[in-house]
Design a protein around this motif. Structure first.
Motif, PDB file in Angstrom:
ATOM      1  N   HIS A   1      67.636 -47.684   1.181  1.00 63.58           N
ATOM      2  CA  HIS A   1      68.895 -47.856   0.464  1.00 63.58           C
ATOM      3  C   HIS A   1      68.685 -47.583  -1.036  1.00 63.58           C
ATOM      4  O   HIS A   1      69.461 -46.869  -1.669  1.00 63.58           O
ATOM      5  CB  HIS A   1      69.455 -49.257   0.707  1.00 63.58           C
ATOM      6  CG  HIS A   1      70.822 -49.449   0.130  1.00 63.58           C
ATOM      7  ND1 HIS A   1      71.919 -48.793   0.618  1.00 63.58           N
ATOM      8  CD2 HIS A   1      71.252 -50.189  -0.926  1.00 63.58           C
ATOM      9  CE1 HIS A   1      72.978 -49.124  -0.098  1.00 63.58           C
ATOM     10  NE2 HIS A   1      72.601 -49.968  -1.045  1.00 63.58           N
ATOM     11  N   HIS A   2      67.600 -48.153  -1.575  1.00 67.02           N
ATOM     12  CA  HIS A   2      67.254 -47.902  -2.983  1.00 67.02           C
ATOM     13  C   HIS A   2      67.204 -46.403  -3.255  1.00 67.02           C
ATOM     14  O   HIS A   2      67.776 -45.906  -4.239  1.00 67.02           O
ATOM     15  CB  HIS A   2      65.884 -48.539  -3.306  1.00 67.02           C
ATOM     16  CG  HIS A   2      65.301 -48.059  -4.605  1.00 67.02           C
ATOM     17  ND1 HIS A   2      64.640 -46.842  -4.724  1.00 67.02           N
ATOM     18  CD2 HIS A   2      65.315 -48.599  -5.855  1.00 67.02           C
ATOM     19  CE1 HIS A   2      64.271 -46.669  -5.988  1.00 67.02           C
ATOM     20  NE2 HIS A   2      64.660 -47.723  -6.680  1.00 67.02           N
ATOM     21  N   ASP A   3      66.524 -45.664  -2.389  1.00 65.04           N
ATOM     22  CA  ASP A   3      66.315 -44.233  -2.637  1.00 65.04           C
ATOM     23  C   ASP A   3      67.632 -43.453  -2.604  1.00 65.04           C
ATOM     24  O   ASP A   3      67.802 -42.486  -3.350  1.00 65.04           O
ATOM     25  CB  ASP A   3      65.313 -43.661  -1.628  1.00 65.04           C
ATOM     26  CG  ASP A   3      63.891 -44.154  -1.913  1.00 65.04           C
ATOM     27  OD1 ASP A   3      63.688 -44.839  -2.935  1.00 65.04           O
ATOM     28  OD2 ASP A   3      62.980 -43.846  -1.118  1.00 65.04           O
ATOM     29  N   LYS A   4      68.567 -43.894  -1.740  1.00 68.05           N
ATOM     30  CA  LYS A   4      69.884 -43.221  -1.698  1.00 68.05           C
ATOM     31  C   LYS A   4      70.683 -43.516  -2.963  1.00 68.05           C
ATOM     32  O   LYS A   4      71.282 -42.630  -3.555  1.00 68.05           O
ATOM     33  CB  LYS A   4      70.684 -43.707  -0.481  1.00 68.05           C
ATOM     34  CG  LYS A   4      70.285 -42.992   0.766  1.00 68.05           C
ATOM     35  CD  LYS A   4      71.340 -43.107   1.827  1.00 68.05           C
ATOM     36  CE  LYS A   4      70.852 -42.288   3.009  1.00 68.05           C
ATOM     37  NZ  LYS A   4      71.743 -42.248   4.116  1.00 68.05           N
ATOM     38  N   VAL A   5      70.705 -44.802  -3.337  1.00 66.63           N
ATOM     39  CA  VAL A   5      71.472 -45.193  -4.531  1.00 66.63           C
ATOM     40  C   VAL A   5      70.923 -44.477  -5.765  1.00 66.63           C
ATOM     41  O   VAL A   5      71.664 -43.888  -6.554  1.00 66.63           O
ATOM     42  CB  VAL A   5      71.429 -46.731  -4.730  1.00 66.63           C
ATOM     43  CG1 VAL A   5      72.069 -47.128  -6.053  1.00 66.63           C
ATOM     44  CG2 VAL A   5      72.127 -47.444  -3.573  1.00 66.63           C
ATOM     45  N   LEU A   6      69.584 -44.483  -5.905  1.00 66.39           N
ATOM     46  CA  LEU A   6      68.984 -43.869  -7.091  1.00 66.39           C
ATOM     47  C   LEU A   6      69.131 -42.351  -7.074  1.00 66.39           C
ATOM     48  O   LEU A   6      69.204 -41.719  -8.131  1.00 66.39           O
ATOM     49  CB  LEU A   6      67.517 -44.298  -7.217  1.00 66.39           C
ATOM     50  CG  LEU A   6      67.277 -45.552  -8.083  1.00 66.39           C
ATOM     51  CD1 LEU A   6      67.607 -45.256  -9.553  1.00 66.39           C
ATOM     52  CD2 LEU A   6      68.102 -46.755  -7.641  1.00 66.39           C
ATOM     53  N   ALA A   7      69.210 -41.767  -5.877  1.00 62.36           N
ATOM     54  CA  ALA A   7      69.398 -40.308  -5.804  1.00 62.36           C
ATOM     55  C   ALA A   7      70.684 -39.927  -6.522  1.00 62.36           C
ATOM     56  O   ALA A   7      70.713 -38.944  -7.264  1.00 62.36           O
ATOM     57  CB  ALA A   7      69.425 -39.841  -4.347  1.00 62.36           C
ATOM     58  N   ILE A   8      71.746 -40.712  -6.344  1.00 59.82           N
ATOM     59  CA  ILE A   8      73.019 -40.340  -6.970  1.00 59.82           C
ATOM     60  C   ILE A   8      73.120 -40.810  -8.423  1.00 59.82           C
ATOM     61  O   ILE A   8      73.592 -40.077  -9.281  1.00 59.82           O
ATOM     62  CB  ILE A   8      74.256 -40.788  -6.112  1.00 59.82           C
ATOM     63  CG1 ILE A   8      75.556 -40.216  -6.678  1.00 59.82           C
ATOM     64  CG2 ILE A   8      74.379 -42.279  -5.969  1.00 59.82           C
ATOM     65  CD1 ILE A   8      75.713 -38.757  -6.555  1.00 59.82           C
ATOM     66  N   VAL A   9      72.623 -42.035  -8.717  1.00 56.32           N
ATOM     67  CA  VAL A   9      72.846 -42.535 -10.089  1.00 56.32           C
ATOM     68  C   VAL A   9      71.782 -42.078 -11.098  1.00 56.32           C
ATOM     69  O   VAL A   9      71.998 -42.158 -12.300  1.00 56.32           O
ATOM     70  CB  VAL A   9      72.976 -44.086 -10.159  1.00 56.32           C
ATOM     71  CG1 VAL A   9      74.121 -44.576  -9.286  1.00 56.32           C
ATOM     72  CG2 VAL A   9      71.673 -44.781  -9.806  1.00 56.32           C
ATOM     73  N   SER A  10      70.654 -41.606 -10.624  1.00 54.13           N
ATOM     74  CA  SER A  10      69.593 -41.237 -11.568  1.00 54.13           C
ATOM     75  C   SER A  10      68.994 -39.848 -11.289  1.00 54.13           C
ATOM     76  O   SER A  10      68.851 -39.043 -12.203  1.00 54.13           O
ATOM     77  CB  SER A  10      68.489 -42.309 -11.498  1.00 54.13           C
ATOM     78  OG  SER A  10      67.385 -41.951 -12.269  1.00 54.13           O
TER      79      SER A  10
END
Ligand SMILES: NC(=O)c1ccc[n+]([C@@H]2O[C@H](COP(=O)([O-])OP(=O)(O)OC[C@H]3O[C@@H](n4cnc5c(N)ncnc54)[C@H](O)[C@@H]3O)[C@@H](O)[C@H]2O)c1
Ligand SMILES: O=C(O)C(=O)C[C@]1(C(=O)O)C=C[C@@H](O)C=C1
Length: 309
Positions: free
Chosen positions: A181-190
């Motif tokens: 989940h972290h990796d998906k969220v960070l893919a879009i926001v960072s």
């Protein structure tokens, strides 16, 4: 909350993030001793000149001996190598954590090397700048920023609480999520914003031959904002792209679809579609500001403030 204190902290990697942690630990008195190790002799020497720690050692294995807290702050592609180097020297009961921008890959690289008697707790402070190296760090980088932990199943609660209290002392807000989940969220926001910035600045550079150097000469503030992100460390971002490949490709596919929608709206003069999207995105920026995130004061601004003190 009482201030956490460690007898010995080992910092492996002493760039922007490692050196900011070192500066905060010293400022706040969170450890009796801070041992620093990094790959290049030159960077280690610079860390010593900056007095970032109490001891400076060439070997990561020697650095972690008797350390209660080990923080690995190296490009994510080097995490496995570092884990392999330190594994045999870790003190039983030590907390081993990292700060890497991707989590599933770091866990896959590090966890197999971790002895059963240490607490391996992956983490990621969502704070940084486009700068790198030990001179780039500063006191207060993590203040009012999120630090996300992605603990493995069965993680010892007392060790997790101790690590959380360390990051809370640095001023971070704490959250927990699973690594995917972290990796998906960070893919879009960072990750995507950086990739888009690298791409747009690269395109502008390629266009220079057509526009006779006018792109750089007249670069307006919108373009300048992209150049800040595009100045970020090439090694770090190469590793992020390679180690969060699936989530980034998924987000890039969505992004390309949405860009095609925008392209079509512009081509066919569909002003209502453009207006609706721009109104929606403006509201997002406003809600970020209302949530108390200091979007108008980037980290380098806070750095300047710290230096003035
Ligand atoms: N820069 C940011 O904005 C930011 C923010 C949050 C997290 N991160 C993550 O933090 C980590 C460090 O990033 P940074 O910005 O401090 O990078 P940096 O380039 O400033 O520093 C990296 C450090 O790692 C050392 N290093 C590289 N390979 C090594 C190895 N094999 N063994 C030991 N040391 C090694 C380098 O000598 C240097 O000291 C990365 O995983 C990055 O994804 C970066
Ligand atoms: O502010 C910046 O310059 C950053 O790139 C910091 C930033 C981000 O994208 O927000 C970059 C990578 C990290 O893993 C966390 C934070």
């Amino acid at each position: 909350m009482t201030k956490p204190h460690f007898d010995r902290i080992a910092l492996i990697g002493i760039g922007l993030i490692g050196s900011s942690i070192a500066r905060d630990v010293k400022e706040l008195g969170l450890a009796r001793e801070v041992v620093i190790s990094t790959r290049s002799a030159e960077t280690l020497k610079r860390a010593e000149e900056l007095a970032l720690g109490s001891r400076y050692v060439a070997s990561a294995a020697d650095a972690v001996k008797d350390a209660d807290l080990v923080i690995v702050s190296v490009p994510v592609g080097a995490s496995g190598l570092v884990a392999e180097q330190i594994a045999g020297s870790l003190k039983p009961g030590a907390i081993v954590t990292d700060v890497g921008s991707t989590k599933a890959s770091v866990i896959a690289q590090m966890a197999p090397h971790m002895p059963e008697n240490v607490h391996f707790i992956p983490g990621h402070p969502l704070a940084g700048t486009e700068k790198s190296g030990p001179d780039a760090g500063f006191i207060g980088l993590f203040r009012d920023r999120w630090c996300i932990f992605t603990p493995l199943p069965g993680t010892d609660q007392a060790a997790l609480d101790r690590l959380k209290s360390f990051w809370t002392a640095l001023g971070s807000r704490i959250d927990e999520m699973d690594p995917q989940h972290h990796d998906k969220v960070l893919a879009i926001v960072s990750h995507l914003p950086h990739i888009i910035a690298y791409n747009i600045v690269g395109t502008a550079d390629d266009l220079e031959t057509v526009t006779e150097s006018e792109v750089i000469k007249y670069s307006a503030s919108g373009f300048r904002d992209f150049t800040r992100l595009a100045a970020s460390d090439p090694t770090m971002w190469r590793d992020v792209c390679l180690h969060n490949k699936d989530a980034i490709l998924e987000m890039l596919a969505r992004f390309s679809e949405d860009l095609a929608y925008l392209q079509r709206a512009i081509r066919w003069g569909e002003g209502d579609k453009l207006f609706e999207l721009f109104t929606r995105t403006r509201a997002i920026r406003r809600s970020i500001v209302q949530a108390g995130q200091d979007v108008d004061a980037p980290d380098f601004g806070r750095h300047a403030l710290d230096q003035k003190k």
